[in-house]
Design an enzyme around this catalytic site. Sequence first.
Site, mmCIF file in Angstrom:
data_model
loop_
_atom_site.group_PDB
_atom_site.id
_atom_site.type_symbol
_atom_site.label_atom_id
_atom_site.label_comp_id
_atom_site.label_asym_id
_atom_site.label_seq_id
_atom_site.Cartn_x
_atom_site.Cartn_y
_atom_site.Cartn_z
ATOM 1 N N ASP A 144 73.624 -7.282 61.905
ATOM 2 C CA ASP A 144 74.700 -7.328 61.130
ATOM 3 C C ASP A 144 74.449 -6.869 59.295
ATOM 4 O OD1 ASP A 144 77.642 -7.169 60.381
ATOM 5 O OD2 ASP A 144 77.401 -8.889 59.602
ATOM 6 N N CYS A 163 91.324 -1.523 77.536
ATOM 7 C CA CYS A 163 92.834 -2.178 76.349
ATOM 8 C C CYS A 163 93.845 -1.457 77.584
ATOM 9 C CB CYS A 163 93.239 -1.339 75.257
ATOM 10 S SG CYS A 163 91.828 -2.418 74.116
ATOM 11 N N CYS A 222 96.904 -6.684 69.596
ATOM 12 C CA CYS A 222 96.251 -7.246 68.498
ATOM 13 C C CYS A 222 97.534 -6.273 67.181
ATOM 14 C CB CYS A 222 95.172 -6.361 68.812
ATOM 15 S SG CYS A 222 94.305 -4.845 69.403
ATOM 16 N N CYS A 243 92.330 -6.686 55.138
ATOM 17 C CA CYS A 243 92.037 -7.268 56.420
ATOM 18 C C CYS A 243 91.945 -9.017 55.870
ATOM 19 C CB CYS A 243 91.113 -7.405 57.334
ATOM 20 S SG CYS A 243 90.491 -7.711 58.352
ATOM 21 N N CYS A 296 89.234 -14.230 60.219
ATOM 22 C CA CYS A 296 90.821 -14.105 60.982
ATOM 23 C C CYS A 296 90.507 -13.837 62.328
ATOM 24 C CB CYS A 296 91.646 -13.096 59.914
ATOM 25 S SG CYS A 296 93.167 -13.161 61.146
ATOM 26 N N CYS A 347 93.571 -11.045 66.138
ATOM 27 C CA CYS A 347 93.355 -10.106 67.097
ATOM 28 C C CYS A 347 93.091 -9.988 68.074
ATOM 29 C CB CYS A 347 93.017 -8.667 66.181
ATOM 30 S SG CYS A 347 91.689 -8.852 65.187
HETATM 31 FE FE1 SF4 Z 1 92.933 -3.992 73.959
HETATM 32 FE FE2 SF4 Z 1 93.891 -4.816 71.497
HETATM 33 FE FE3 SF4 Z 1 94.900 -5.658 74.018
HETATM 34 FE FE4 SF4 Z 1 92.474 -6.593 73.572
HETATM 35 S S1 SF4 Z 1 94.049 -6.974 72.552
HETATM 36 S S2 SF4 Z 1 93.497 -5.162 75.031
HETATM 37 S S3 SF4 Z 1 91.879 -5.074 71.846
HETATM 38 S S4 SF4 Z 1 94.619 -3.793 72.721
HETATM 39 FE FE1 SF4 Z 2 91.568 -8.528 59.939
HETATM 40 FE FE2 SF4 Z 2 92.004 -8.975 63.029
HETATM 41 FE FE3 SF4 Z 2 93.417 -10.584 61.264
HETATM 42 FE FE4 SF4 Z 2 93.852 -8.167 61.414
HETATM 43 S S1 SF4 Z 2 94.092 -10.108 62.810
HETATM 44 S S2 SF4 Z 2 94.033 -9.925 59.234
HETATM 45 S S3 SF4 Z 2 92.367 -6.582 61.842
HETATM 46 S S4 SF4 Z 2 91.043 -9.919 61.524
#
Ligand code: SF4
Ligand code: SF4
Length: 394
Positions: free
Chosen positions: A133, A186, A192, A212, A239, A242
């Site tokens: 990273d 997906c 998400c 974000c 966070c 997602c």
């Molecule tokens: Fe894809 Fe987002 Fe659904 Fe996970 S939550 S399967 S990353 S679309």
């Molecule tokens: Fe960032 Fe995912 Fe949180 Fe949205 S849900 S603020 S993209 S870490």
Amino acid sequence: MDPAGIVARLRELASERGFDRVGVARLEPSPHGEAYRSWLKKGHHAGMEYLAQRVEERLDPRTILPGARSALCVALQYWPLADAEEPSGDLWPRVARYAHGRDYHNLMGKRLKRLAKTLREEFAPCQTRAYVDTGPVLERELAAKAGLGVVGKNTCLLRREGSWFLLGEILLTLELPPDEPLTDLCGRCTRCLEACPTEALSEPFHLDSSRCISYWTIEHRESVPREMRRQIGDWVFGCDICQEVCPWNIRKGPVGEETDFHLPSQRQDLDLIQLLALPRDEYRERFRGSAMQRARLEGLKRNAATAMGNRGDEKYVAPLATALAQEEHAAVRCHAAWALGRIGGEPALRALTGARETEGEAEVLAEIDQALAELAANAGAPLPTGLPGGAKRP
Ligand code: SF4
Ligand code: SF4
């Protein structure tokens, strides 16, 4: 040894070093160069200027290490963990899970370096370059090519077993047979995108870092823009939303064995109130070896104040008032003032009015005035005499 034999040996060595999954990618120019440049041009890397540097290397990893032909990509599961329960308390549920325990850069970096040394010795004259990273490498793209996962609409690398894993890679001058990439996971899911509270995922597979929560709570120094503060909710570092909503993570996935990712005893009892008042020497003790140091003490305090304001609990008024009166960093005082305005009530009003008499920084005074104005508007009451605005003491 033939190339397939070398790959088998690499897998064996990586597994001995504690990595959960291993894959091999062929190094070649990125097919996403145009998209990456466009992402930068839109400013979606936010204040992370390093992402706009060494772009040529990012888009063609062969230029990083002369003669590099392949990448050995590794993954390490950080959640869920064997023998670890979800930490309780009012702070830990709101720290991204990868950051609960030891800093993964350090943990994985050391292992990768040792692994790279072994590879150079066993496969001389092989040259290596290892990253976790940190280097000019599009590591998710490489890991996807190596079959470690597929990029999801939330931009995380995803497998049927979920996305709670970290990545590292070693660039190699060995020509090796690559692994097969996985196919899309997906489908028509958009969970998400819908769950992101800040609309940072305004379109699939595209993250606007300038929206974000991870960016604002970790990378950004100084005050967070007011329009972002409510959306941050009570996240103190990073966070996970997602990822939490992803169906592949809701299923029961593999369990990590890495005990260094457990929340250590020196941070277990820490809550929001303690964090907001944490002295620097205690911070050094409590956060030694933690990835949370990336946000620095003043950033964590600022985030604690934001979280308190968004929780709206009156028990936070006294610690916020103390922070507003005594904290060294203006950004912490700004957020304390904002949070007091969010919580409201007589004690918050008194704290803000009192701080206005002693505060010397224009930025903080503006926050105090705005908080007082909002309190007055919410109460339908006239502002205390002379507020907002007016002459400020030096
Ligand atoms: Fe894809 Fe987002 Fe659904 Fe996970 S939550 S399967 S990353 S679309
Ligand atoms: Fe960032 Fe995912 Fe949180 Fe949205 S849900 S603020 S993209 S870490």
